[in-house]
Design a protein around this motif. Structure first.
Motif, PDB file in Angstrom:
ATOM      1  N   PHE A  51       0.845  -1.192   0.000  1.00  0.00           N
ATOM      2  CA  PHE A  51       0.000   0.000   0.000  1.00  0.00           C
ATOM      3  C   PHE A  51       0.878   1.238   0.000  1.00  0.00           C
ATOM      4  O   PHE A  51       1.981   1.228   0.534  1.00  0.00           O
ATOM      5  CB  PHE A  51      -0.921   0.013   1.224  1.00  0.00           C
ATOM      6  N   GLU A  56      -4.259   4.130   3.234  1.00  0.00           N
ATOM      7  CA  GLU A  56      -4.699   3.217   2.183  1.00  0.00           C
ATOM      8  C   GLU A  56      -4.786   1.790   2.719  1.00  0.00           C
ATOM      9  O   GLU A  56      -5.749   1.060   2.436  1.00  0.00           O
ATOM     10  CB  GLU A  56      -3.764   3.287   0.977  1.00  0.00           C
ATOM     11  N   TRP A  60      -8.461  -0.310   2.962  1.00  0.00           N
ATOM     12  CA  TRP A  60      -8.640  -1.571   2.244  1.00  0.00           C
ATOM     13  C   TRP A  60      -8.823  -2.740   3.211  1.00  0.00           C
ATOM     14  O   TRP A  60      -9.616  -3.649   2.961  1.00  0.00           O
ATOM     15  CB  TRP A  60      -7.485  -1.817   1.277  1.00  0.00           C
ATOM     16  N   SER A 177     -13.559   3.987   5.179  1.00  0.00           N
ATOM     17  CA  SER A 177     -13.283   3.544   3.816  1.00  0.00           C
ATOM     18  C   SER A 177     -14.149   4.251   2.786  1.00  0.00           C
ATOM     19  O   SER A 177     -13.631   4.799   1.806  1.00  0.00           O
ATOM     20  CB  SER A 177     -13.474   2.033   3.695  1.00  0.00           C
ATOM     21  N   ARG A 187      -7.631   4.237  -4.430  1.00  0.00           N
ATOM     22  CA  ARG A 187      -6.183   4.112  -4.652  1.00  0.00           C
ATOM     23  C   ARG A 187      -5.603   3.146  -3.632  1.00  0.00           C
ATOM     24  O   ARG A 187      -6.182   2.880  -2.596  1.00  0.00           O
ATOM     25  CB  ARG A 187      -5.494   5.472  -4.577  1.00  0.00           C
ATOM     26  N   PHE A 188      -4.441   2.631  -3.981  1.00  0.00           N
ATOM     27  CA  PHE A 188      -3.762   1.664  -3.136  1.00  0.00           C
ATOM     28  C   PHE A 188      -2.548   2.311  -2.540  1.00  0.00           C
ATOM     29  O   PHE A 188      -1.836   1.920  -1.791  1.00  0.00           O
ATOM     30  CB  PHE A 188      -3.354   0.412  -3.926  1.00  0.00           C
TER      31      PHE A 188
END
Length: 188
Positions: A51, A56, A60, A177, A187-188
């Motif tokens: 990540f 991020e 996730w 989130s 986005r990661f």
């Protein structure tokens, strides 16, 4: 139940079986909330490889935990026979247990990050709801896990506790989130 105790337990006694788990869960929620409130946030705590940053990773992992929570609800409905004429497969109990374990394991580094890096915040209604839901989630989860080991609980106890844990996890996802994805993009 102890040996020699009758199989039938009065409804009033059955509800009191939740007293100790409830007190322990309340203590967990209060301790987490107090620690998060008095601890000086560091800004950084946890980052996971793959990540671009800790936020991020957090959003996730929260999304994955929320998805597993949906698996928990559907598998619980199947186990309780609430999906109509659907006959649950023999592995549904194992799916329920393992999806719950995985969801919980995903929430632990998130909680560490939130407690250590961010603390208990109240700057906006979203952040206040997120902070409260986070501490309450771990308290409710504690009550549910301790309640699982109590024979003679009222039939409503585990579905209510599971529903509360699910609701709090959805609130956490919604206030972290979903907010992140709609504010900053995926986005990661």
């Amino acid at each position: 139940m102890s040996p020699g105790e009758p199989l039938f337990v009065e409804p009033e006694r059955r509800a009191t079986l939740l007293l100790v788990p409830f007190l322990v869960g309340a203590a967990v929620a209060v301790v987490l909330g107090v620690y998060a409130n008095v601890h000086e946030p560091t800004g950084i705590a946890v980052n996971v490889a793959g990540f671009s940053g800790p936020l991020e990773a957090k959003v996730w992992m929260t999304s994955a935990a929320a998805l597993l929570a949906v698996v928990q609800v559907v598998s619980a409905l199947a186990m309780y026979g609430r999906l109509g004429r659907f006959e649950p497969p023999s592995w549904i109990g194992a799916l329920h247990r393992w999806s719950g374990r995985a969801a919980f394991l995903l929430t632990v580094p998130i909680a560490v990050h939130c407690l250590y890096a961010l603390g208990y915040q109240t700057a906006t209604p979203r952040v206040l709801v997120h902070s409260a839901a986070g501490t309450l989630f771990f308290g409710v989860f504690t009550v549910k896990m301790l309640g699982l080991r109590r024979d003679g609980l009222p039939g409503w106890a585990l579905p209510l506790l599971g529903g509360a844990a699910f609701t709090l996890l959805v609130a956490l996802w919604w206030t972290s989130s979903l907010w992140f994805f709609t504010t900053f993009g995926v986005r990661f």
